[in-house]
Write a protein that holds these residues in place. Sequence first.
Motif, short mmCIF file in Angstrom:
data_model
loop_
_atom_site.label_atom_id
_atom_site.label_comp_id
_atom_site.label_asym_id
_atom_site.label_seq_id
_atom_site.Cartn_x
_atom_site.Cartn_y
_atom_site.Cartn_z
N LEU A 219 11.58 -8.70 -5.55
CA LEU A 219 10.21 -8.85 -5.06
C LEU A 219 10.18 -10.08 -4.17
O LEU A 219 10.51 -11.18 -4.62
CB LEU A 219 9.24 -9.03 -6.24
N ASN A 220 9.83 -9.91 -2.89
CA ASN A 220 9.76 -11.06 -2.00
C ASN A 220 8.79 -10.79 -0.86
O ASN A 220 8.16 -9.74 -0.79
CB ASN A 220 11.16 -11.45 -1.48
N SER A 221 8.66 -11.78 0.00
CA SER A 221 7.84 -11.63 1.21
C SER A 221 8.77 -11.76 2.41
O SER A 221 9.14 -12.86 2.80
CB SER A 221 6.75 -12.72 1.26
N CYS A 252 10.16 -4.47 -3.53
CA CYS A 252 8.75 -4.55 -3.18
C CYS A 252 8.56 -5.73 -2.23
O CYS A 252 8.95 -6.86 -2.56
CB CYS A 252 7.89 -4.74 -4.42
N ASN A 253 7.97 -5.45 -1.06
CA ASN A 253 7.67 -6.51 -0.08
C ASN A 253 6.19 -6.87 -0.19
O ASN A 253 5.32 -6.06 0.11
CB ASN A 253 7.99 -6.02 1.33
N MET A 254 5.92 -8.10 -0.62
CA MET A 254 4.53 -8.52 -0.82
C MET A 254 3.76 -8.67 0.49
O MET A 254 2.54 -8.82 0.48
CB MET A 254 4.49 -9.82 -1.61
N GLN A 257 2.75 -4.76 0.36
CA GLN A 257 2.17 -4.20 -0.85
C GLN A 257 1.31 -5.26 -1.55
O GLN A 257 1.73 -6.41 -1.67
CB GLN A 257 3.27 -3.72 -1.81
N ALA A 258 0.15 -4.86 -2.02
CA ALA A 258 -0.76 -5.80 -2.69
C ALA A 258 -0.35 -6.00 -4.14
O ALA A 258 -1.12 -5.73 -5.07
CB ALA A 258 -2.19 -5.27 -2.60
N TYR A 259 0.85 -6.50 -4.33
CA TYR A 259 1.42 -6.56 -5.68
C TYR A 259 0.62 -7.45 -6.62
O TYR A 259 0.02 -6.99 -7.59
CB TYR A 259 2.88 -7.00 -5.61
N TYR A 260 0.59 -8.76 -6.35
CA TYR A 260 -0.12 -9.66 -7.26
C TYR A 260 -1.63 -9.50 -7.16
O TYR A 260 -2.37 -9.88 -8.06
CB TYR A 260 0.27 -11.11 -6.97
N GLU A 261 -2.08 -8.93 -6.07
CA GLU A 261 -3.52 -8.74 -5.86
C GLU A 261 -4.10 -7.70 -6.81
O GLU A 261 -5.26 -7.81 -7.22
CB GLU A 261 -3.75 -8.32 -4.41
N ILE A 262 -3.31 -6.67 -7.16
CA ILE A 262 -3.87 -5.58 -7.94
C ILE A 262 -3.02 -5.19 -9.16
O ILE A 262 -3.53 -4.61 -10.12
CB ILE A 262 -4.10 -4.32 -7.05
N SER A 263 -1.73 -5.52 -9.18
CA SER A 263 -0.87 -5.07 -10.27
C SER A 263 -1.27 -5.54 -11.66
O SER A 263 -0.97 -4.86 -12.64
CB SER A 263 0.59 -5.46 -10.00
N PRO A 264 -1.95 -6.71 -11.82
CA PRO A 264 -2.33 -7.10 -13.18
C PRO A 264 -3.19 -6.07 -13.91
O PRO A 264 -3.16 -6.00 -15.15
CB PRO A 264 -3.10 -8.41 -12.97
N TYR A 287 6.16 12.72 -6.80
CA TYR A 287 5.64 11.40 -7.14
C TYR A 287 5.81 10.42 -5.97
O TYR A 287 6.89 10.33 -5.38
CB TYR A 287 6.36 10.84 -8.37
N GLN A 288 4.76 9.69 -5.67
CA GLN A 288 4.78 8.69 -4.61
C GLN A 288 4.60 7.30 -5.24
O GLN A 288 3.61 7.04 -5.91
CB GLN A 288 3.65 8.94 -3.60
N PRO A 289 5.57 6.40 -5.04
CA PRO A 289 5.48 5.08 -5.67
C PRO A 289 4.32 4.26 -5.13
O PRO A 289 3.89 4.43 -3.98
CB PRO A 289 6.82 4.43 -5.33
N THR A 290 3.81 3.37 -5.97
CA THR A 290 2.71 2.50 -5.59
C THR A 290 3.19 1.16 -5.06
O THR A 290 2.71 0.66 -4.04
CB THR A 290 1.79 2.25 -6.79
N PHE A 291 4.17 0.56 -5.74
CA PHE A 291 4.61 -0.79 -5.40
C PHE A 291 6.08 -0.85 -4.97
O PHE A 291 6.42 -1.53 -4.00
CB PHE A 291 4.43 -1.73 -6.59
N TYR A 292 6.96 -0.16 -5.69
CA TYR A 292 8.42 -0.33 -5.49
C TYR A 292 9.02 0.87 -4.78
O TYR A 292 8.62 2.00 -5.02
CB TYR A 292 9.12 -0.51 -6.84
#
Length: 292
Positions: A219-221, A252-254, A257-264, A287-292
């Motif tokens: 997971l990085n930017s 996952c590229n932050m 992808q809105a990883y920390y914004e919505i994954s909690p 199936y279509q992935p959401t984050f990864y």
Amino acid sequence: TIPNGYTCTDVPIKRTILMTMLQLSNFTALNAHDVVKGITGTKNLFNKDILERVKRGEIVKIGMEGNFDPELVMAANADVIFISPFKRGGYDAIKESGVTLVPHLGYKELDPLGQAEWIKFVGMFIGKEKEASKTFEEIETRYNTLKSKAAKSTERPTIFSGEMHGGNWHAVGGKNYLAQIFRDAGADYVIHDENTGGIPIEFESIYAKAVNADYWRILNSFNGEFSYEALLKSEPRNALFKAYNEKKVIYCNMKRQAYYEISPVEPDKVLADFVAIFHPELMPNDYQPTFY
């Protein structure tokens, strides 16, 4: 703390909130952006509604943790500020504002569902207790249903996480919530220590643990297209790992992808992404992935 003799619904509702970005997911899931009056910043923020509210001046950027702007805090005229007390701090500068500071510790939870359950805490402050409880129950049901399916799989691949930065490999400890998601998705995390947060590891140590691991999670930017070539360029020794050579890097590229914004509040979707990779037979073909 709710006084003795009162229930949640008896407590006066606070209608306007300042918060850090890690807590935004609670308000998004409850369709409650209207009560948000300030956030720490908009870096890597994807939500169009929040961005538009910032643009219109309805939400102010109060500065980052450790460097808050007291004047902007006052200008937001909020009733409550949700804070993350174990992060970079800087709250002394805003204590004099008179705004109530409320610790939000969701990010410290070691269980993915424990993080998501903090939506009920937020719901109590904004008059959406029933909606919050219902939302969490649905998340919990989806998560546990998928977890049960993955638990029945006879094969458990191994996985490691992180990258080299500043001379050390940065990974999460064996008790971290991410390690728990790996296990719930039917895989074994190669680090088995008692650490709950991020840990720096010498390359030789992570190599010994992960050289033959089946998967590698990153997971990085990254600016541009992240690739196996970019991964090799960042650290030539990455080519030593089995997961690199077999093209089994989970990414996952932050910046995309809105990883920390919505994954909690979407641990079920994070789990689904991993299950689809570790045990694709358990997921729909389309199936279509959401984050990864």
